[in-house]
Scaffold this motif. Sequence first.
Motif, PDB file in Angstrom:
ATOM      1  N   LEU A 367       0.829  -1.203   0.000  1.00 53.92           N
ATOM      2  CA  LEU A 367       0.000   0.000   0.000  1.00 53.92           C
ATOM      3  C   LEU A 367       0.862   1.251   0.000  1.00 53.92           C
ATOM      4  O   LEU A 367       2.034   1.209   0.384  1.00 53.92           O
ATOM      5  CB  LEU A 367      -0.928  -0.002   1.229  1.00 53.92           C
ATOM      6  CG  LEU A 367      -2.013  -1.085   1.263  1.00 53.92           C
ATOM      7  CD1 LEU A 367      -2.804  -0.989   2.567  1.00 53.92           C
ATOM      8  CD2 LEU A 367      -2.941  -0.982   0.070  1.00 53.92           C
ATOM      9  N   PRO A 368       0.297   2.369  -0.418  1.00 56.67           N
ATOM     10  CA  PRO A 368       1.054   3.630  -0.368  1.00 56.67           C
ATOM     11  C   PRO A 368       1.469   3.945   1.063  1.00 56.67           C
ATOM     12  O   PRO A 368       0.845   3.488   2.023  1.00 56.67           O
ATOM     13  CB  PRO A 368       0.038   4.656  -0.897  1.00 56.67           C
ATOM     14  CG  PRO A 368      -0.931   3.865  -1.703  1.00 56.67           C
ATOM     15  CD  PRO A 368      -1.032   2.540  -1.021  1.00 56.67           C
ATOM     16  N   PRO A 369       2.542   4.740   1.238  1.00 56.13           N
ATOM     17  CA  PRO A 369       3.034   5.044   2.599  1.00 56.13           C
ATOM     18  C   PRO A 369       2.019   5.858   3.380  1.00 56.13           C
ATOM     19  O   PRO A 369       1.155   6.538   2.810  1.00 56.13           O
ATOM     20  CB  PRO A 369       4.308   5.839   2.333  1.00 56.13           C
ATOM     21  CG  PRO A 369       4.117   6.422   0.972  1.00 56.13           C
ATOM     22  CD  PRO A 369       3.326   5.392   0.195  1.00 56.13           C
ATOM     23  N   PRO A 370       2.100   5.832   4.735  1.00 57.08           N
ATOM     24  CA  PRO A 370       1.172   6.599   5.568  1.00 57.08           C
ATOM     25  C   PRO A 370       1.292   8.094   5.304  1.00 57.08           C
ATOM     26  O   PRO A 370       2.350   8.604   4.942  1.00 57.08           O
ATOM     27  CB  PRO A 370       1.596   6.245   7.000  1.00 57.08           C
ATOM     28  CG  PRO A 370       2.387   4.988   6.879  1.00 57.08           C
ATOM     29  CD  PRO A 370       3.041   5.032   5.543  1.00 57.08           C
ATOM     30  N   LEU A 371       0.203   8.812   5.520  1.00 54.27           N
ATOM     31  CA  LEU A 371       0.205  10.267   5.369  1.00 54.27           C
ATOM     32  C   LEU A 371       0.804  10.943   6.598  1.00 54.27           C
ATOM     33  O   LEU A 371       1.321  12.056   6.507  1.00 54.27           O
ATOM     34  CB  LEU A 371      -1.227  10.771   5.134  1.00 54.27           C
ATOM     35  CG  LEU A 371      -1.916  10.309   3.849  1.00 54.27           C
ATOM     36  CD1 LEU A 371      -3.348  10.841   3.794  1.00 54.27           C
ATOM     37  CD2 LEU A 371      -1.145  10.765   2.623  1.00 54.27           C
ATOM     38  N   HIS A 372       0.713  10.269   7.763  1.00 54.13           N
ATOM     39  CA  HIS A 372       1.228  10.847   9.008  1.00 54.13           C
ATOM     40  C   HIS A 372       2.333   9.930   9.540  1.00 54.13           C
ATOM     41  O   HIS A 372       2.055   8.856  10.077  1.00 54.13           O
ATOM     42  CB  HIS A 372       0.101  10.981  10.044  1.00 54.13           C
ATOM     43  CG  HIS A 372      -1.070  11.746   9.528  1.00 54.13           C
ATOM     44  ND1 HIS A 372      -1.081  13.103   9.381  1.00 54.13           N
ATOM     45  CD2 HIS A 372      -2.293  11.326   9.103  1.00 54.13           C
ATOM     46  CE1 HIS A 372      -2.236  13.499   8.907  1.00 54.13           C
ATOM     47  NE2 HIS A 372      -2.984  12.429   8.728  1.00 54.13           N
ATOM     48  N   LYS A 373       3.536  10.321   9.371  1.00 53.87           N
ATOM     49  CA  LYS A 373       4.655   9.520   9.873  1.00 53.87           C
ATOM     50  C   LYS A 373       5.793  10.451  10.323  1.00 53.87           C
ATOM     51  O   LYS A 373       5.839  11.618   9.939  1.00 53.87           O
ATOM     52  CB  LYS A 373       5.140   8.558   8.804  1.00 53.87           C
ATOM     53  CG  LYS A 373       5.743   9.245   7.586  1.00 53.87           C
ATOM     54  CD  LYS A 373       6.292   8.225   6.613  1.00 53.87           C
ATOM     55  CE  LYS A 373       6.967   8.918   5.423  1.00 53.87           C
ATOM     56  NZ  LYS A 373       7.580   7.950   4.496  1.00 53.87           N
ATOM     57  N   ASP A 374       6.671   9.894  11.128  1.00 57.78           N
ATOM     58  CA  ASP A 374       7.846  10.630  11.626  1.00 57.78           C
ATOM     59  C   ASP A 374       7.457  11.948  12.289  1.00 57.78           C
ATOM     60  O   ASP A 374       8.102  12.997  12.089  1.00 57.78           O
ATOM     61  CB  ASP A 374       8.841  10.910  10.482  1.00 57.78           C
ATOM     62  CG  ASP A 374       9.344   9.614   9.842  1.00 57.78           C
ATOM     63  OD1 ASP A 374       9.406   8.595  10.565  1.00 57.78           O
ATOM     64  OD2 ASP A 374       9.650   9.637   8.641  1.00 57.78           O
ATOM     65  N   ILE A 375       6.364  11.923  13.073  1.00 59.40           N
ATOM     66  CA  ILE A 375       5.978  13.145  13.781  1.00 59.40           C
ATOM     67  C   ILE A 375       6.677  13.183  15.134  1.00 59.40           C
ATOM     68  O   ILE A 375       7.060  12.146  15.686  1.00 59.40           O
ATOM     69  CB  ILE A 375       4.445  13.218  13.973  1.00 59.40           C
ATOM     70  CG1 ILE A 375       3.974  12.084  14.901  1.00 59.40           C
ATOM     71  CG2 ILE A 375       3.708  13.187  12.655  1.00 59.40           C
ATOM     72  CD1 ILE A 375       2.539  12.226  15.339  1.00 59.40           C
TER      73      ILE A 375
END
Length: 426
Positions: A367-375
């Motif tokens: 699947l495409p990468p997450p929209l919210h990451k490395d926060i």
Amino acid sequence: MSFFRQGFFGGGFPGGEEEDSTPQEVDNKKLYEVLGIDQKATPEEVKKAFRKLAIQHHPDKGGDSEKFKEINAAYEILSNEEKRQIYDKHGFEGLKSGGMGAGGFGDIFDIFFGGQGRGGARQRETPQMKPTVRPVEITLRDAYHGKTTTINVERQVVCQGCAGKGGVDPKTCTACKGKGAVIKMQQLGPGMYTQTQVECKDCSGTGKIIEKKNICKECSGKKMQTKNEKIDVAIPGGTPDEDKIMIKSKGNEHFEYRTGDLVVIVKIKPSATFKRVKNDLHMEKTISLIESLTGFSFNLDHLSDQLITIKSQPNQLVSHKEVMRVPNMGMPHHRSPMTFGDLFIIFNVQLPESLTPEQIATLRKVLPPPLHKDIQTTKNNYDLQRYAESKSHRENGHQQSGYEEEEEEEDGQQGPRGQNVQCNQQ
């Protein structure tokens, strides 16, 4: 209403005017021509001519109904000595001025002059009874195909035993002398009177009285009967909800008015699968997450009585609550049965209740990468909890005091339907 001086009636013509001795040309031959008799015919000759013509022109024997009306109208006047004298002397104008009962002249005038008054003005036609309204309930599938259904209608009909006359051998009312109305006198002052024409109470304005022994046994003199009738109603395909179907002359009858119509109101039952919007059909369909991502097909029992297969296109993703269209699979158009609306489907994507670590790892790969990451995580962490509103929860929420409701409004942190979101602070 008219005013006149006392003693004015001395031989005066009905209507309050003195008789004019000046010869005037009047139409006083038409009624005799209808019956085919001489103006000097005896009452017996009038009756004999009427019976012969009535049998000859009766509608039940294939005669002309309009001619039959003329014959009856002519006999009604010429068989009455007083009306005949007025007609012989003053023609139709005399009958109009005072020789007929209330409303009687208008009917006679319409019969002989085809609804045309003086100067070509159209006379009012015979009033019609109010329509009888009945509902009929059908399914949406019936509305798709069209249907012929039978309904029971309780109607008021003219008594067949007396043909709406109330009995046999009616006698002329002595109180009004067959006019159906009487003159009521009232003194306004010395030598001044007023007269008004009112309905005769003895005969209820009919001008006829039937002796008790001659009253119709079938209707007890009421002239009308109640009839339960089965009537077929043809409902065309594509008929909309609340549509009105009119069936001529199947309403209530009356011996003095035209038969009313029957108005059938079509009511369509709600369908468990489809919702109708004009000529389109709407429905909901639940699919799984894998189907929304990789494609699907399913069978549908359509209103056309066919089992149809609906499938997504290759590489077509379907989102939650997305609406898709199937052309020409809606309802047939009411006035154009070979034209159809569309079928609209609202898709509900059902998510899996849980995933294993292995499944999650596999999904991350494809699947495409997450929209919210490395926060950057803050010190104020909150965990979401599932929220399911139960009946008891709603009832408890409604029982809160006004003070508690005010506190919630001031707090400003409310969840769905005014309930506070619960969270755990770490």
